[in-house]
Each structure stands twice: as C-alpha cells, then as structure tokens.
Design an enzyme around this catalytic site. Structure first.
Site, mmCIF file in Angstrom:
data_model
loop_
_atom_site.group_PDB
_atom_site.id
_atom_site.type_symbol
_atom_site.label_atom_id
_atom_site.label_comp_id
_atom_site.label_asym_id
_atom_site.label_seq_id
_atom_site.Cartn_x
_atom_site.Cartn_y
_atom_site.Cartn_z
ATOM 1 N N LYS A 1 1.128 3.965 -2.520
ATOM 2 C CA LYS A 1 0.698 5.163 -2.537
ATOM 3 C C LYS A 1 1.574 6.689 -2.467
ATOM 4 O O LYS A 1 1.546 7.809 -2.908
ATOM 5 C CB LYS A 1 0.418 5.378 -1.317
ATOM 6 C CG LYS A 1 -1.130 4.903 -0.630
ATOM 7 C CD LYS A 1 -1.945 5.892 -1.587
ATOM 8 C CE LYS A 1 -3.458 5.012 -1.707
ATOM 9 N NZ LYS A 1 -4.142 6.026 -1.920
ATOM 10 N N TYR B 1 1.053 -0.635 -0.188
ATOM 11 C CA TYR B 1 -0.374 -0.069 0.213
ATOM 12 C C TYR B 1 0.847 1.317 -0.195
ATOM 13 O O TYR B 1 0.720 2.052 -1.111
ATOM 14 C CB TYR B 1 -1.200 0.073 1.478
ATOM 15 C CG TYR B 1 -1.656 0.854 1.008
ATOM 16 C CD1 TYR B 1 -3.274 0.877 0.497
ATOM 17 C CD2 TYR B 1 -1.967 1.725 2.115
ATOM 18 C CE1 TYR B 1 -4.219 1.863 0.381
ATOM 19 C CE2 TYR B 1 -2.412 3.233 2.204
ATOM 20 C CZ TYR B 1 -3.799 2.792 0.941
ATOM 21 O OH TYR B 1 -4.845 4.404 1.635
#
Lengths: 247, 76
Positions: free
Chosen positions: A159, A155
C-alpha cells in the site's frame, strides 16, 4: 466511426470498496468493467444490478497477479474497443502475520497482487491512455500504508508502494492529460474488517476523530470525485478517507 | 519510398500528429518533429508492434533522426 464508450475499469469489483466504486462510477455515467477472481456470482450480481438501474456494466474474471492474463485482457477487451476513461486499481488481498512469523510466500503473494498487479494494470492502461490523450488512474491505497500496522508487513509495503507509483506515474503521464491519484481509506466496514473482534473495533474507533468506521460509499465518493472533470487539476495526490486520522 | 520507409513515416505521422511531408529522412524527432521523451518511447513501441521486433533501449536511444529508424529496421 462511432465514438467509443467511456469506460471505467475497476479491479476487484465484486464486493466491498470495489463494488461501491463500480456502482458509483456507473451512476456517474461510465460503462463499468469490473474484474473478479473468487466470487463470480457476486461480480455478476453487481453488474446485473447496475444494468437494472439503467447503467452499463460487465464482469470479467481476471487475476491481476497474472501479468499475461492482464495483458491479454487489455488487448482483447479494452484496446480500440472502449474509451478507457478511468482505471481504479482496487484489487487486493491480505495475508497477515507478525514479521517474525511471516512466510516468504505470504509476503510475495500480497506484493504480487496488490502492488505488481496495480503496476501491470497501470502500464497497460497507460499505453492506451497516452494515445487517447486523456485518462484517470486512481490507486486504492490504505491508511496503514501511511502509518504502518502490526501484522501487516506485506500489505503495508504494497500500500505504501502504491503511493510511490502514484506519484511517479503522475509525473510521467501529466503531459498527456492523464491524472494519477491515490485514495487512502481508513477503517472501512467491509468483509475485510468484519472479522475484527469487538475489542479491536473499539480500539480503532477510539483512534478515529469522527469516532466511527467509514463506509465503502465514503471511499467511492472520493474516487468518483478524482475521476470527474472537477478533479482535472489534481494529480499525484493522496486523498485520505479516514475520519480524520492524521498521518 | 521503400515499404519500410512508408510504414515508418505513417507511424511518425500518427504518433506525433505531424504532416507526412515534414517527415524527411534527415528530420530529427526531437528538434524538427517536436517529440518529447514519452513520444519517443511510444514511437519505439509502435515500431515494435508494426514490424514485430523488439528494440533494445540502447538501440532506441541512437535513433535520433527518421533515417536512423528506417535503417535500423531494414537491418533487422
């Protein structure tokens, strides 16, 4: 020929931050197209609620991880049909796990949707926006993409990757009056954070100078600003909405 | 003017916002027609769409003048 309707496309708009963004952009006068994958009823409810308040909204099933489907969506629903004023790349998933235990598939799945999905949407939007000679692209990153987070290798990679793409796209598209910015939310009250234990939540809140988690509306307000004429001279930036965490 | 030349001219006029009479065969996209690098990319994409072909980046970089583009498409 009548002017095309000024439209904001919000990926992952059925709940949480995406829902608040969709509602706020609708209030600001955009026709909102929101996409969803797993929650058709919730997405339709968001669209219906916007319409009930006098706004314009439509919900579309679209998995941004499927490049072919995204390309088809832009060809069938966006190109020459609407004025694509705003794209908000918000769709995302998590598949958390510690580095030593993270499966290849879990890494790939998160990158596929959170990073590659945003790339495909940006590419298709840019083809349209460069011709229009205007547009706003806003990528929803995260504080963890800036400072890292245990258990979120995939993640955080996605990001952080969004921040790089934001800066590159800002440079590439500036000559066409298209701005590209990122919003990096901190710890926000959503389904994604509701599952946190009370202990983890306390730890987070202690680390936030404003001593509380943010709301989806806090994030939507930042997006609405970047989408507005007031932000015309801002591009390639990361706007952190995190209660004062410095990173 | 050949069909291809007419279509290419129209694409250039649409894309670069220039007058059709300025789109001469010997006109350079960058120097005479004011195209920037993103314009060149968009021109290639518009030609790919119009003629239903794929133009490799290496070939695209050799298209400096209007005639280059017309010749390239005719030879496909």
């Amino acid at each position: 020929m009548t002017a095309l309707t000024s439209t904001a496309l919000v990926t992952g708009g059925s709940r949480g931050i995406g829902k608040a963004i969709a509602e706020t952009l609708a209030q600001d006068g955009y026709q909102v197209y929101l996409t969803y994958v797993s929650k058709p009823q919730e997405a339709e409810a968001v669209a219906a609620q916007i319409q009930a308040r006098g706004g314009q909204a439509k919900a579309f099933p679209l998995n941004v991880g499927n490049a072919e489907a995204v390309t088809r969506f832009f060809a069938e629903e966006i190109k020459e049909k609407v004025d694509l004023a705003v794209l908000v790349n918000n769709a995302g998933i998590t598949k958390d796990g510690f580095l030593v235990r993270m499966k290849d598939e879990d890494f790939d799945a998160v990158l596929q949707i959170n990073l590659r999905g945003a790339f495909i949407c940006m590419r298709e939007a840019a083809k349209i926006m460069t011709r229009q000679r205007h547009g706003r692209i806003i990528n929803i990153s995260s504080v963890v993409g800036q400072m890292g987070n245990a258990g979120q290798m995939n993640y955080t990679a996605a990001k952080a990757g969004l921040l790089g793409m934001t800066k590159s796209a800002a440079k590439e598209l500036a000559s066409r009056s298209i701005t590209v910015n990122a919003v990096a939310p901190g710890f926000i009250e959503t389904d994604m954070t509701a599952s946190l234990s009370e202990e983890v939540r306390k730890t987070y809140e202690e680390a936030i100078p404003l001593k509380r988690m943010g709301s989806a509306q806090d994030v939507a307000n930042a997006v609405a600003f970047l989408a507005s004429d007031r932000a015309a001279y801002i591009t390639g930036q990361i706007l952190a909405v995190n209660g004062g965490i410095y990173c | 003017m050949s069909d291809v030349a007419a279509k290419v001219t129209k694409i250039i006029v649409d894309q670069l916002g220039v007058n059709a009479e300025d789109v001469k065969p010997e006109a350079s996209f960058v120097e005479d027609l004011g195209a920037d690098s993103l314009d060149l990319t968009e021109l290639v994409m518009a030609m790919e769409e119009e003629f239903d072909i794929e133009i490799a980046d290496g070939d695209a970089q050799k298209m400096l003048k209007v005639q280059d583009a017309i010749d390239y498409i005719k030879n496909r």
